[in-house]
Design a protein around this motif. Sequence first.
Motif, PDB file in Angstrom:
ATOM      1  N   SER A  30      -4.603   0.962  -4.148  1.00  0.00           N
ATOM      2  CA  SER A  30      -3.485   1.850  -3.851  1.00  0.00           C
ATOM      3  C   SER A  30      -2.910   2.454  -5.131  1.00  0.00           C
ATOM      4  N   SER A  76       0.856   5.441   0.047  1.00  0.00           N
ATOM      5  CA  SER A  76       0.018   6.616   0.269  1.00  0.00           C
ATOM      6  C   SER A  76       0.320   7.722  -0.732  1.00  0.00           C
ATOM      7  N   LEU A 122       1.617  -3.818  -6.106  1.00  0.00           N
ATOM      8  CA  LEU A 122       0.763  -2.842  -5.426  1.00  0.00           C
ATOM      9  C   LEU A 122      -0.689  -3.315  -5.470  1.00  0.00           C
ATOM     10  N   LYS A 173      -3.877   6.963  -6.692  1.00  0.00           N
ATOM     11  CA  LYS A 173      -2.889   8.037  -6.831  1.00  0.00           C
ATOM     12  C   LYS A 173      -2.601   8.381  -8.289  1.00  0.00           C
ATOM     13  N   GLU A 213       0.848  -1.178   0.000  1.00  0.00           N
ATOM     14  CA  GLU A 213       0.000   0.000   0.000  1.00  0.00           C
ATOM     15  C   GLU A 213       0.888   1.234   0.000  1.00  0.00           C
TER      16      GLU A 213
END
Length: 589
Positions: free
Chosen positions: A417, A340, A413, A421, A338
């Motif tokens: 996640s 961010s 990934l 992004k 994960e």
Amino acid sequence: MTNKKQDKILDFSLLTRLSFYVKPYKWVFIGVFLAVVLLAALSSAVPYLTQYVVDNNIAKQDAEGFLFFVVIMLGLLLAQTFFQLFFIYYAGWLGQNVVKDIRVKLFNHMLKFKMKYYDNSSVGVLITRAVTDMERIADIFGEGLFMIFRDVLTMIVVSGVMIFMNWKLSLIVFALLPLVLVATRIFQKYMKRAFEEVRTEISNLNSFVQERVTGMKILQLFTREDTEYKKFKTINNRHKKGWLKTVWYNSIFFPIAELSSSITIGLVVWYGGLNAVLDNTVSQGDLIAFIMFIPMLFRPLRQIADKFNTLQMGMVAANRVFKVLDTTSQITDTGTQEVSVFNGNIAFKKVHFSYVEDEEVLKGISFNVKAGETIAIVGATGAGKSTIINLLNRFYEINKGTITIDNIDIKQLTLGSLRAKIAVVLQDVFLFADTILNNITLNNPDITEAQVQQAAKDIGIHEFIMSLPEGYHYNVKERGAMLSSGQRQLISFLRAYVTNPSILVLDEATSSVDSYSEQLIQNATDKITKGRTSIVIAHRLATIKKADKIIVMDAGEIVEEGTHQELLKKQGGYYKNLYEVQFMQTAEV
């Protein structure tokens, strides 16, 4: 083998699978089952008591005993009414709850399908599976399975009571039952085939109508109304013929069942009447009870055939729904990491990909994008530009090679996640029939209206939104029909911006907008691409000239790389030729 499977009256493996969805409601199931048993037992009580009352109270003029049994029969009728109400309501309740659970599971399953599945599937057919077919599954419980069980149990109980009361009259009744049973079996077999055809034609009809309504503007622009009208008449006629087959089979079977019942009553009255007059071996009560019993024996048999139609339609629908549920067309989400936020270093290493086997769209391409860099990808239609974006988001799986972000293979990934992004603004903007605010946030509770308004001010489109009748709460209707193409593009751009992506992708995002909207988007692009990794599938000259690097593609391969000025210096270069043919014309305009 296929025909044999289709001709089976009951698919027990399918019913077993459906029973899995009944488990959460097992007490309701048990309650309905007990109601069925009680209804079957009560069904034969009234004729049996009638026989007793006629022979022992009416014949002997016993008024007190007669009134006593009238009260008992009234109580039995009230009990029968109560259990009938309980049975009908909770059988339907069970069916709707089972369907609710299956529909939720189906929709969740469809949300995770690869884009390739939707590339090859009809939207109308999928809508049929999620809506119409689901209602047929509910009928398995509400009008099919329990009803059939109740009728079969009623016939068994009635037959037993008839034999107990008078076995000779029972033999007359049972002598004609095989005729109806054979007719019922043949009827069920042909109805199963007919309903298979009906469900297929309903799917075709739904698909045709959905696509034509969605593409109505194209049909009218190219004056194809008459052609599409004729096609619709053909499809609708096939649908009608499918249903008429079921009507035809019903029109043959039900008169046979009614005729058999009437003949049986006539034979019982003739034989029983003769015995009552000649040797008194049959009582008047027996005759009346058997006249009541015969419809209770033949009508359930006829109803069973009718309910088998419902059951088989439900089973056909369930088979179709489970076929979608059994489809394994999801991207394998086996990633465990994960992230961010991404720095934004992207690398494609010898990536091969094909939509169709042995027809490569990307032929071993390799390139790098540094964090914070803006690259443009140019090339003719079909060169593989949009495919790169699809692969970066893992909408499709690559055949060979690796794609990494910040030196992490994107397969490591989690899909959530990865995609959270990366923001993508597509050329063809899709808006839902909802407010502008909900189309921007997509009902994400983490994005407030204040944040949306501030983002709109940042990129200069707040005034445009506030000029609409209800501002951010203006309903744009289906596919954003109340907005122009440029306005839809601005909403799409804001949708991407508010997510604060680490990587921004613009897929020919300004190719179909007016000059005013384009200027707004260009200003916004300058703002949000600053310090953020951006990939631009280029169409407009201004975007390309500002890119840190331009990747030129042709037929699935990278043929040139460099800045705008570097590529223009290559004599006979692909980009220079493309610029002179296409982009200089734009500059002159």
